[in-house]
Motif scaffolding. Sequence first.
Motif, mmCIF file in Angstrom:
data_model
loop_
_atom_site.group_PDB
_atom_site.id
_atom_site.type_symbol
_atom_site.label_atom_id
_atom_site.label_comp_id
_atom_site.label_asym_id
_atom_site.label_seq_id
_atom_site.Cartn_x
_atom_site.Cartn_y
_atom_site.Cartn_z
ATOM 1 N N VAL A 64 61.041 28.598 26.578
ATOM 2 C CA VAL A 64 60.619 29.927 27.065
ATOM 3 C C VAL A 64 59.848 29.778 28.372
ATOM 4 N N CYS A 65 58.958 28.800 28.429
ATOM 5 C CA CYS A 65 58.199 28.555 29.667
ATOM 6 C C CYS A 65 59.149 28.215 30.820
ATOM 7 N N VAL A 77 49.519 28.796 31.892
ATOM 8 C CA VAL A 77 48.429 28.542 30.948
ATOM 9 C C VAL A 77 48.986 27.932 29.660
ATOM 10 N N THR A 78 50.153 28.411 29.220
ATOM 11 C CA THR A 78 50.793 27.847 28.027
ATOM 12 C C THR A 78 51.152 26.389 28.242
ATOM 13 N N VAL A 79 51.681 26.077 29.422
ATOM 14 C CA VAL A 79 52.006 24.684 29.747
ATOM 15 C C VAL A 79 50.745 23.822 29.684
ATOM 16 N N SER A 100 44.710 18.246 36.298
ATOM 17 C CA SER A 100 44.053 18.780 37.491
ATOM 18 C C SER A 100 45.047 19.583 38.326
ATOM 19 N N GLY A 101 46.278 19.072 38.431
ATOM 20 C CA GLY A 101 47.308 19.784 39.178
ATOM 21 C C GLY A 101 47.616 21.138 38.585
ATOM 22 N N ILE A 102 47.720 21.218 37.251
ATOM 23 C CA ILE A 102 47.963 22.508 36.602
ATOM 24 C C ILE A 102 46.795 23.454 36.857
ATOM 25 N N GLY A 103 45.578 22.885 36.926
ATOM 26 C CA GLY A 103 44.415 23.707 37.268
ATOM 27 C C GLY A 103 44.578 24.344 38.646
ATOM 28 N N PHE A 104 45.073 23.561 39.611
ATOM 29 C CA PHE A 104 45.358 24.113 40.937
ATOM 30 C C PHE A 104 46.401 25.223 40.845
ATOM 31 N N LEU A 105 47.415 25.008 39.999
ATOM 32 C CA LEU A 105 48.489 25.993 39.877
ATOM 33 C C LEU A 105 47.964 27.301 39.292
ATOM 34 N N ILE A 106 47.083 27.210 38.306
ATOM 35 C CA ILE A 106 46.473 28.416 37.729
ATOM 36 C C ILE A 106 45.618 29.124 38.782
ATOM 37 N N PHE A 107 44.899 28.350 39.577
ATOM 38 C CA PHE A 107 44.083 28.943 40.642
ATOM 39 C C PHE A 107 44.959 29.712 41.630
ATOM 40 N N THR A 108 46.116 29.141 41.997
ATOM 41 C CA THR A 108 47.000 29.837 42.952
ATOM 42 C C THR A 108 47.552 31.124 42.350
#
Length: 361
Positions: A195-196, A231-233, A252-260
């Motif tokens: 789904v993601c 966020v699910t990922v 950390s990279g996913i954190g950047f992606l959530i920030f964007t």
Amino acid sequence: MPTPLKLFFSLLMITALCFGFADIYFPLERFDLERLHIFLFNLCTGGTILLLFTEDRGGLSRRTGNFLGLSLVYALSAFLELYPITIVLSLVLAGIVESIRVEKFSFFPGNFFSLTQTVSGKFHQAALLCLSLGLVLSSVVIVNNEYLHLVHMEKLVLNTFFLGFSFPLSLITLSVIFSMIQKGKGSMILLLATVCFWVINLGVIIFFVFILFERFYPQIAVTLALFMAVVTVLLLYLRLGSRIQQKQFLSSGIGFLIFTAVSGIVYIFLQMDPGYDPERSRWLLRVHTFASLYGWNLCGLAVICRYDDFPIRLNSGVVIAVHWLTALVLAPLGTFYPVFAIFAVLSYIFIVWSLFFSTNQ
């Protein structure tokens, strides 16, 4: 990856960041230096690393070497507005990518529609397909805007499409992430990951269409869906991801992606204001761009380049902290104050050197 090749890519990425500031402090009357900033990182470096990772030969093959050399010429021709050369090279580069994709997977992406295939493989093939389609679509936009003038849209400009070359890097990073969380985790996790996959891929495509037609409310809806998928990922990866050093950098990279995603939503709301002034929101757009390009994408490229070297000797916490400081503070400030641009480049050199050249002994 051989050390000379890592050194070459490192210099290419550092040069790309320098061009990100050059257009501001040394503007050219006719040419857009930001194009070199985008191409050197996303297409020349990111595209080549994607193909290297796909072929898995430990070094440049003939096809990947040709892609690297021709992508550099492509970047230069697009910068100098030598569009006949750019159009031809777009098709040649797309052909190289497709030859590698078909050899690795298949001509028709049938694994997209299978619940038994790994989500990692789906994201991997989607990254290659996105790269080749991005090259072809860019040539179509050049033909329309420069020669035929059939479609007239304010957002149908080359720089908008050129930014799309960052999406294949996002997809291959997600491929690496899912390769670490789905083995033996059960059918429910596989379904949720699938789904993601569809939300992220279709969401970006639909979002891009809404950008072209300047539909703000649908943009917000799609961005919220993408935010929930990312966020699910992150939750899946934090809970089920293998406990290895790469997990710190990818998280950390996913954190950047959530920030964007959050900054993108804020930017859309600002655009909807009747008194919207592009200059007042320029700082937010800069933060958004650097967080995406030199935050999220750099994490993925670094892990892929050192894929077989981990664990490596470095203080992960320090490198990640400097990375966030550089992408969210120093680099955006560098677009307004020259001294911060110098600090941003120096910090970026430290990050790249630490990630690419720390020993694995």
